[in-house]
Design a protein around this motif. Structure first.
Motif, PDB file in Angstrom:
ATOM      1  N   PRO A 280     -17.633  28.035  77.291  1.00 31.45           N
ATOM      2  CA  PRO A 280     -17.165  27.151  78.371  1.00 31.45           C
ATOM      3  C   PRO A 280     -15.642  27.134  78.437  1.00 31.45           C
ATOM      4  CG  PRO A 280     -17.711  25.852  76.449  1.00 31.45           C
ATOM      5  CD  PRO A 280     -18.099  27.277  76.120  1.00 31.45           C
ATOM      6  N   ASP A 281     -15.131  26.752  79.573  1.00 28.99           N
ATOM      7  CA  ASP A 281     -13.689  26.495  79.673  1.00 28.99           C
ATOM      8  C   ASP A 281     -13.348  25.152  79.032  1.00 28.99           C
ATOM      9  OD1 ASP A 281     -13.149  28.862  81.258  1.00 28.99           O
ATOM     10  OD2 ASP A 281     -14.121  27.789  82.923  1.00 28.99           O
ATOM     11  N   ILE A 282     -14.253  24.183  79.202  1.00 28.39           N
ATOM     12  CA  ILE A 282     -14.037  22.830  78.679  1.00 28.39           C
ATOM     13  C   ILE A 282     -15.336  22.314  78.072  1.00 28.39           C
ATOM     14  CG2 ILE A 282     -13.347  20.456  79.206  1.00 28.39           C
ATOM     15  CD1 ILE A 282     -11.797  21.506  81.591  1.00 28.39           C
ATOM     16  N   VAL A 283     -15.241  21.764  76.877  1.00 26.22           N
ATOM     17  CA  VAL A 283     -16.357  21.048  76.260  1.00 26.22           C
ATOM     18  C   VAL A 283     -16.167  19.564  76.552  1.00 26.22           C
ATOM     19  CG1 VAL A 283     -17.566  20.488  74.123  1.00 26.22           C
ATOM     20  CG2 VAL A 283     -16.482  22.737  74.402  1.00 26.22           C
ATOM     21  N   ILE A 284     -17.158  18.951  77.178  1.00 23.10           N
ATOM     22  CA  ILE A 284     -17.149  17.509  77.411  1.00 23.10           C
ATOM     23  C   ILE A 284     -17.993  16.876  76.312  1.00 23.10           C
ATOM     24  CG2 ILE A 284     -17.543  15.675  79.097  1.00 23.10           C
ATOM     25  CD1 ILE A 284     -15.698  17.893  80.125  1.00 23.10           C
ATOM     26  N   THR A 285     -17.403  16.001  75.524  1.00 26.43           N
ATOM     27  CA  THR A 285     -18.144  15.417  74.422  1.00 26.43           C
ATOM     28  C   THR A 285     -18.087  13.900  74.445  1.00 26.43           C
ATOM     29  OG1 THR A 285     -18.435  15.362  72.013  1.00 26.43           O
ATOM     30  CG2 THR A 285     -16.175  15.580  72.838  1.00 26.43           C
ATOM     31  N   ALA A 286     -19.205  13.287  74.060  1.00 27.82           N
ATOM     32  CA  ALA A 286     -19.272  11.840  73.906  1.00 27.82           C
ATOM     33  C   ALA A 286     -19.477  11.464  72.440  1.00 27.82           C
ATOM     34  CB  ALA A 286     -20.397  11.261  74.768  1.00 27.82           C
ATOM     35  N   LEU A 287     -19.204  12.399  71.529  1.00 25.93           N
ATOM     36  CA  LEU A 287     -19.191  12.032  70.117  1.00 25.93           C
ATOM     37  C   LEU A 287     -18.142  10.955  69.903  1.00 25.93           C
ATOM     38  CD1 LEU A 287     -19.375  15.541  68.399  1.00 25.93           C
ATOM     39  CD2 LEU A 287     -21.262  13.961  68.857  1.00 25.93           C
ATOM     40  N   TRP A 288     -18.407  10.022  69.001  1.00 28.12           N
ATOM     41  CA  TRP A 288     -17.470   8.913  68.834  1.00 28.12           C
ATOM     42  C   TRP A 288     -17.259   8.609  67.351  1.00 28.12           C
ATOM     43  CZ3 TRP A 288     -19.707   4.559  66.526  1.00 28.12           C
ATOM     44  CH2 TRP A 288     -21.099   4.428  66.629  1.00 28.12           C
ATOM     45  N   GLY A 289     -16.123   7.983  67.087  1.00 27.89           N
ATOM     46  CA  GLY A 289     -15.811   7.529  65.740  1.00 27.89           C
ATOM     47  C   GLY A 289     -15.801   8.656  64.734  1.00 27.89           C
ATOM     48  N   GLY A 290     -16.435   8.411  63.578  1.00 28.61           N
ATOM     49  CA  GLY A 290     -16.471   9.394  62.516  1.00 28.61           C
ATOM     50  C   GLY A 290     -17.142  10.685  62.918  1.00 28.61           C
ATOM     51  N   ASP A 291     -18.084  10.629  63.872  1.00 29.57           N
ATOM     52  CA  ASP A 291     -18.730  11.849  64.343  1.00 29.57           C
ATOM     53  C   ASP A 291     -17.724  12.759  65.055  1.00 29.57           C
ATOM     54  OD1 ASP A 291     -20.921  10.491  63.421  1.00 29.57           O
ATOM     55  OD2 ASP A 291     -22.157  10.868  65.185  1.00 29.57           O
ATOM     56  N   PHE A 292     -16.909  12.189  65.934  1.00 30.27           N
ATOM     57  CA  PHE A 292     -15.915  12.998  66.639  1.00 30.27           C
ATOM     58  C   PHE A 292     -14.862  13.525  65.664  1.00 30.27           C
ATOM     59  CE2 PHE A 292     -12.225  13.220  69.777  1.00 30.27           C
ATOM     60  CZ  PHE A 292     -12.624  14.436  70.290  1.00 30.27           C
ATOM     61  N   ILE A 293     -14.460  12.700  64.720  1.00 27.46           N
ATOM     62  CA  ILE A 293     -13.482  13.130  63.722  1.00 27.46           C
ATOM     63  C   ILE A 293     -14.030  14.303  62.915  1.00 27.46           C
ATOM     64  CG2 ILE A 293     -12.324  12.433  61.580  1.00 27.46           C
ATOM     65  CD1 ILE A 293     -12.112   9.594  62.826  1.00 27.46           C
ATOM     66  N   GLU A 294     -15.280  14.202  62.490  1.00 26.78           N
ATOM     67  CA  GLU A 294     -15.869  15.271  61.688  1.00 26.78           C
ATOM     68  C   GLU A 294     -16.029  16.539  62.513  1.00 26.78           C
ATOM     69  OE1 GLU A 294     -16.945  17.093  58.335  1.00 26.78           O
ATOM     70  OE2 GLU A 294     -16.237  15.008  58.481  1.00 26.78           O
ATOM     71  N   PHE A 295     -16.416  16.391  63.783  1.00 27.12           N
ATOM     72  CA  PHE A 295     -16.523  17.579  64.645  1.00 27.12           C
ATOM     73  C   PHE A 295     -15.177  18.270  64.788  1.00 27.12           C
ATOM     74  CE2 PHE A 295     -15.737  19.176  68.971  1.00 27.12           C
ATOM     75  CZ  PHE A 295     -16.523  20.324  68.916  1.00 27.12           C
ATOM     76  N   ILE A 296     -14.118  17.512  65.044  1.00 22.73           N
ATOM     77  CA  ILE A 296     -12.791  18.116  65.188  1.00 22.73           C
ATOM     78  C   ILE A 296     -12.404  18.863  63.920  1.00 22.73           C
ATOM     79  CG2 ILE A 296     -10.329  17.604  65.396  1.00 22.73           C
ATOM     80  CD1 ILE A 296     -11.044  15.352  67.297  1.00 22.73           C
ATOM     81  N   LYS A 297     -12.633  18.240  62.778  1.00 19.48           N
ATOM     82  CA  LYS A 297     -12.303  18.865  61.498  1.00 19.48           C
ATOM     83  C   LYS A 297     -13.029  20.195  61.335  1.00 19.48           C
ATOM     84  CE  LYS A 297     -12.742  18.015  56.506  1.00 19.48           C
ATOM     85  NZ  LYS A 297     -13.213  17.027  55.488  1.00 19.48           N
TER      86      LYS A 297
ATOM     87  N   TYR B 281      -7.824   4.805  67.865  1.00 19.13           N
ATOM     88  CA  TYR B 281      -6.768   4.908  66.861  1.00 19.13           C
ATOM     89  C   TYR B 281      -7.221   5.670  65.620  1.00 19.13           C
ATOM     90  CZ  TYR B 281      -3.116   3.681  63.558  1.00 19.13           C
ATOM     91  OH  TYR B 281      -2.108   3.747  62.626  1.00 19.13           O
ATOM     92  N   ASP B 282      -8.475   5.487  65.185  1.00 16.71           N
ATOM     93  CA  ASP B 282      -8.928   6.198  63.987  1.00 16.71           C
ATOM     94  C   ASP B 282      -8.949   7.702  64.208  1.00 16.71           C
ATOM     95  OD1 ASP B 282     -11.027   5.815  65.792  1.00 16.71           O
ATOM     96  OD2 ASP B 282     -12.557   5.840  64.222  1.00 16.71           O
ATOM     97  N   VAL B 283      -9.255   8.138  65.433  1.00 13.56           N
ATOM     98  CA  VAL B 283      -9.218   9.562  65.747  1.00 13.56           C
ATOM     99  C   VAL B 283      -7.775  10.067  65.688  1.00 13.56           C
ATOM    100  CG1 VAL B 283      -9.703  11.329  67.468  1.00 13.56           C
ATOM    101  CG2 VAL B 283     -11.287   9.412  67.163  1.00 13.56           C
ATOM    102  N   LEU B 284      -6.853   9.316  66.268  1.00  9.61           N
ATOM    103  CA  LEU B 284      -5.452   9.741  66.282  1.00  9.61           C
ATOM    104  C   LEU B 284      -4.900   9.842  64.866  1.00  9.61           C
ATOM    105  CD1 LEU B 284      -4.253   7.595  69.313  1.00  9.61           C
ATOM    106  CD2 LEU B 284      -4.858  10.017  69.298  1.00  9.61           C
ATOM    107  N   VAL B 285      -5.304   8.926  63.988  1.00  9.54           N
ATOM    108  CA  VAL B 285      -4.903   9.021  62.585  1.00  9.54           C
ATOM    109  C   VAL B 285      -5.427  10.322  61.978  1.00  9.54           C
ATOM    110  CG1 VAL B 285      -5.209   8.014  60.287  1.00  9.54           C
ATOM    111  CG2 VAL B 285      -4.701   6.529  62.227  1.00  9.54           C
ATOM    112  N   ALA B 286      -6.689  10.628  62.238  1.00 11.66           N
ATOM    113  CA  ALA B 286      -7.326  11.805  61.644  1.00 11.66           C
ATOM    114  C   ALA B 286      -6.715  13.114  62.137  1.00 11.66           C
ATOM    115  CB  ALA B 286      -8.827  11.791  61.935  1.00 11.66           C
ATOM    116  N   LEU B 287      -6.091  13.106  63.324  1.00 14.09           N
ATOM    117  CA  LEU B 287      -5.503  14.333  63.864  1.00 14.09           C
ATOM    118  C   LEU B 287      -4.272  14.780  63.075  1.00 14.09           C
ATOM    119  CD1 LEU B 287      -5.746  13.742  67.722  1.00 14.09           C
ATOM    120  CD2 LEU B 287      -7.186  15.204  66.291  1.00 14.09           C
ATOM    121  N   GLY B 288      -3.667  13.873  62.285  1.00 14.56           N
ATOM    122  CA  GLY B 288      -2.482  14.232  61.523  1.00 14.56           C
ATOM    123  C   GLY B 288      -1.316  14.575  62.432  1.00 14.56           C
TER     124      GLY B 288
END
Length: 443
Positions: A241-258, A280-287
């Motif tokens: 895809p050109d863009i992935v649209i995701t509704a993962l949230w919180g720790g799930d989204f953080i773990e997916f990004i990692k 905010y928790d996602v932004l922290v996890a992005l480093g």
């Protein structure tokens, strides 16, 4: 305020949550505000206080504290505000626990209102209980639009942005960047329960309403709190895809990004999370080196709007806790303030019908309101009508430990994000006569 020992414990737990540490044991009940004997109304709240979503429950408790402190200040200067007692219990993100707690609130604690939850699957079960028991429920953090469109009933109101608002804004954002950043193929990576499926439906309906062409090249449905996204990441690479649209949230989204970053997914496609991604928790996890191409938003931001109300809310939360808030804090704050405003208008001895009528006419200034706008309830859906800000992560060291915050912001005004009348009628007609509207798995 909590005794010092409990404050230290709560801060340590929140820090552990932001760091991604698993928490398992069920938390003790939290009792806030007026006693049952002196309260004009008792409010029973249900949040996850342990596990991967614990930070949202902990932040909700602190948001409730701020609301009660504001009400105390108003009472101290002679303003007519109700005395509220608030109970908070840990449902472990499970509908069965939540229902048991809520029944206890109603039968034993004689609450006038229910409030909370984080998971839309759990909240749907609570909303059905509220309807059956004729107890008003104020939704503060979950977002499935089915609860206010198909599942709307007199006893349920929601005070934070829902999946329709977020995805309608997201569709407009992709429309607006298309000329400079062409895209055609999209894929969905959403949790396999009510919220994830409805988020997909909302986004596609919003995109269709704008007349934007697209091609869906994949839909992927991990379970809530999925530990391993490797198979989904490989499937996304194959779908291209050109863009992935995701509704993962919180720790799930953080773990997916990692995991997606480690698997080198981001150079091949953009990832957009329009409802929870800029929490905010996602932004922290992005480093300090977030992956390229992220498009993010959330239901409340520490950096937007730059209003006095929002700055005070964020600063007071930090002074109270030593950390910056996730959006759950502002949602819980909004829920308690909304209950207080409604009871002030209707009267503490008002009937349920009078309180519902007051809720349907509610206009209330909230921290997430841009200057010149006041949040208000849509009487047809019982959903708070609010704006949405979408952007990308940019370097910002003003809110440590986060090293990035949302920037390059585009704001979509609240009135433009209301669901169209035709969509409401069509979706309600599709479920008319059904015994339940929640036919997706409930965690």
């Amino acid at each position: 305020m909590l005794p010092l020992s409990r404050t230290v414990i709560a801060t340590a737990l929140a820090t552990a949550c932001l760091a991604g540490a698993p928490l398992r044991a069920q938390a003790e009940r939290v009792v806030l505000g007026a006693s049952a004997a002196s309260a004009d109304a008792m409010v029973g709240c249900v949040y996850p206080m342990t596990g991967r979503a614990a930070i949202y429950g902990l932040d909700s408790v602190e948001g409730i504290r701020l609301a009660l402190a504001d009400l105390d200040q108003e009472a101290a200067v002679g303003l007519p505000v109700p005395r509220l007692g608030v109970l908070v219990d840990d449902a472990l993100s499970k509908a069965s626990y939540a229902l048991r707690i809520a029944e206890g609130y109603i039968n034993d604690d004689h609450v006038r209102f229910l409030c909370g939850e984080v998971s839309s699957g759990v909240a749907s079960a609570l909303s059905d209980l509220a309807r059956r028991r004729q107890i008003i429920m104020v939704g503060t953090d979950h977002a499935s639009s089915r609860m206010t469109i198909e599942g709307k009933h007199p006893y349920y109101f929601r005070v934070s942005n829902d999946s329709w608002i977020s995805n309608a804004a997201g569709a407009r954002y992709l429309r607006d960047i298309r000329a400079e950043q062409p895209w055609q193929k999209i894929a969905f990576l959403n949790p396999d329960y009510d919220y994830g499926h409805v988020s997909r439906d909302d986004f596609l309906a919003a995109l269709d309403g704008l007349g934007e062409p697209y091609e869906v090249v994949g839909e992927f449905w991990p379970k809530l709190y999925e530990p391993d996204y490797s198979a989904y990441i490989e499937a996304l690479k194959e779908a291209k895809p050109d863009i992935v649209i995701t509704a993962l949230w919180g720790g799930d989204f953080i773990e997916f990004i990692k995991q997606a970053k480690a698997a080198n997914l981001f150079p091949h496609m953009r990832v957009a999370n329009f409802d929870t991604g800029a929490n905010y928790d996602v932004l922290v996890a992005l480093g300090d080196t977030p992956p390229p191409g992220l498009i993010l938003s959330a239901r409340h931001h520490n950096t937007w709007p730059q209003s006095g109300y929002n700055r005070r809310f964020v600063e007071r939360f930090h002074a109270q806790t030593g950390r910056y808030p996730t959006y759950a804090a502002e949602g819980a704050y909004s829920g308690i303030m909304a209950i207080a405003r409604v009871l002030t208008k209707a009267g503490v001895d008002a009937s349920n019908e009078q309180v519902i009528a007051a809720f349907e006419q509610l206009q209330i200034a909230l921290p997430e309101d841009p200057d010149g706008y006041t949040s208000h309830i849509d009487p047809d859906t019982h959903q708070m009508v609010q704006a949405q800000a979408i952007g990308t992560p940019v370097p910002n060291h003003d809110f440590p430990p986060a090293k990035v915050m949302l920037g390059n912001i585009r704001v979509y005004d609240a009135e433009s994000l209301r669901p169209p009348r035709e969509l409401i009628d069509r979706r309600r007609a599709a479920v008319r006569g059904s015994p339940t509207f929640n036919d997706y798995p409930t965690p």
